[in-house]
Scaffold this motif. Structure first.
Motif, PDB file in Angstrom:
ATOM      1  N   PRO A 135       0.413  -0.788   0.003  1.00 52.09           N
ATOM      2  CA  PRO A 135      -0.134  -0.185   0.191  1.00 52.09           C
ATOM      3  C   PRO A 135       0.352   0.965   0.085  1.00 52.09           C
ATOM      4  O   PRO A 135       1.888   1.341   0.870  1.00 52.09           O
ATOM      5  CB  PRO A 135      -0.509  -0.491   1.239  1.00 52.09           C
ATOM      6  CG  PRO A 135      -0.862  -2.351   1.310  1.00 52.09           C
ATOM      7  CD  PRO A 135       0.187  -1.953   1.554  1.00 52.09           C
ATOM      8  N   GLY A 136       0.623   2.554  -0.414  1.00 49.82           N
ATOM      9  CA  GLY A 136       0.570   3.494  -0.863  1.00 49.82           C
ATOM     10  C   GLY A 136       0.343   4.398  -0.821  1.00 49.82           C
ATOM     11  O   GLY A 136      -0.916   4.148   0.280  1.00 49.82           O
ATOM     12  N   GLU A 137       0.200   5.845  -0.286  1.00 52.22           N
ATOM     13  CA  GLU A 137      -0.017   6.829   0.344  1.00 52.22           C
ATOM     14  C   GLU A 137      -1.232   7.283  -0.205  1.00 52.22           C
ATOM     15  O   GLU A 137      -2.753   7.470   0.648  1.00 52.22           O
ATOM     16  CB  GLU A 137       0.854   8.139  -0.341  1.00 52.22           C
ATOM     17  CG  GLU A 137       1.845   8.301   0.256  1.00 52.22           C
ATOM     18  CD  GLU A 137       2.867   9.550  -0.303  1.00 52.22           C
ATOM     19  OE1 GLU A 137       1.954  10.634  -0.767  1.00 52.22           O
ATOM     20  OE2 GLU A 137       3.945   9.307   0.195  1.00 52.22           O
ATOM     21  N   PHE A 138      -1.809   6.157  -1.232  1.00 62.46           N
ATOM     22  CA  PHE A 138      -3.357   6.518  -2.354  1.00 62.46           C
ATOM     23  C   PHE A 138      -4.361   5.720  -1.782  1.00 62.46           C
ATOM     24  O   PHE A 138      -5.223   5.172  -2.031  1.00 62.46           O
ATOM     25  CB  PHE A 138      -2.817   6.534  -3.844  1.00 62.46           C
ATOM     26  CG  PHE A 138      -5.084   7.412  -4.578  1.00 62.46           C
ATOM     27  CD1 PHE A 138      -4.680   8.727  -4.626  1.00 62.46           C
ATOM     28  CD2 PHE A 138      -5.393   6.294  -4.539  1.00 62.46           C
ATOM     29  CE1 PHE A 138      -5.973   9.161  -4.743  1.00 62.46           C
ATOM     30  CE2 PHE A 138      -6.133   6.769  -5.580  1.00 62.46           C
ATOM     31  CZ  PHE A 138      -6.424   8.223  -5.667  1.00 62.46           C
ATOM     32  N   TYR A 139      -3.863   4.420  -0.980  1.00 64.71           N
ATOM     33  CA  TYR A 139      -4.171   3.327  -0.778  1.00 64.71           C
ATOM     34  C   TYR A 139      -5.658   3.482   0.279  1.00 64.71           C
ATOM     35  O   TYR A 139      -7.051   3.176   0.029  1.00 64.71           O
ATOM     36  CB  TYR A 139      -3.209   2.108   0.407  1.00 64.71           C
ATOM     37  CG  TYR A 139      -4.215   0.873   0.651  1.00 64.71           C
ATOM     38  CD1 TYR A 139      -4.156  -0.384  -0.913  1.00 64.71           C
ATOM     39  CD2 TYR A 139      -5.143   0.779   1.737  1.00 64.71           C
ATOM     40  CE1 TYR A 139      -5.076  -1.345  -0.130  1.00 64.71           C
ATOM     41  CE2 TYR A 139      -5.421  -0.235   2.007  1.00 64.71           C
ATOM     42  CZ  TYR A 139      -5.337  -1.432   1.223  1.00 64.71           C
ATOM     43  OH  TYR A 139      -5.986  -2.482   1.468  1.00 64.71           O
TER      44      TYR A 139
END
Length: 226
Positions: A135-139
């Protein structure tokens, strides 16, 4: 329309075309290489634009990636059966128009076709898979607008088939298994190699989804399979 207005409209259309081109090419590149495996220089070369173009339109690589994720959200119902469609099928089940087997078979066939019919969608789905794994910041946005609604639709279907008193753990495990089984066919190269095929044809897609729908119904435990 004055010449200056026409010129302005032409520049806007050209800008919109460039933005869409970057989103399309970026989707494939991020899907293939992951976020960290894509550079602005590579994006520029692949899209035939200069290095400043991505920053001009999106503010940089992160902005382009977020634009791609938003474009995926916009096409979610082309990938995953919508809540309205699921509720309509459940209503058909309750009225006796279809049975359990036909409900789950429809769901899986619709989902898998949504994943693999359009080659551009395949890259989008691979990006989603990457976000699930890392997961990244947009998750959080994906969780709220993509994953949670999608799994809620699966739960609605499973409750309709197996009863509202189904154990939560069992429902979650079954739902995850159905998603995992379907996603396998996005990574098509190995699968097609085993079949001796070069690509998905409409006939092959129909055959694959027919088998998947039938076997998924048996996996869930539809009465018609027993």
């Amino acid at each position: 329309m004055s010449a200056s207005v026409e010129k302005k409209c032409g520049r806007k259309a050209q800008g919109d075309e460039t933005k869409q081109k970057l989103i399309t090419i970026g989707t494939r590149m991020f899907g293939l290489n992951g976020y960290n495996g894509v550079s602005l220089r590579a994006l520029s070369k692949e899209s035939g634009t200069n290095l400043a173009t991505v920053s001009y339109h999106f503010g940089g690589k992160q902005g382009l990636y977020e634009a791609i994720l938003y474009s995926i959200l916009e096409r979610k119902e082309k990938i995953f059966p919508s809540e309205a469609c699921v509720l309509n099928r459940i209503a058909m089940l309750k009225s006796g128009e279809i049975n359990d087997f036909e409900l789950i078979s429809w769901f899986i066939k619709t989902f898998v076709k949504g994943l693999i019919v359009d080659p551009e969608t395949i890259w989008a789905v691979i990006i989603i898979s990457r976000e699930l794994a890392n997961p990244g910041e947009f998750y959080p946005v994906l969780e709220e607008k993509f994953f949670r609604p999608s799994f809620r639709n699966i739960n609605l279907m499973l409750e309709a088939i197996l009863g509202a008193d189904i154990d939560k753990m069992e429902m979650v495990v079954i739902g995850e298994a159905l998603i995992g089984m379907s996603l396998k066919f996005v990574h098509r190269k190995e699968f097609l190699f085993r079949l001796g095929e070069d690509c998905y044809t409409p006939e092959l897609i129909d055959e694959v989804t027919d088998i998947l729908g039938r076997r998924a119904a048996c996996f869930v435990g539809c009465k018609e399979c027993c």
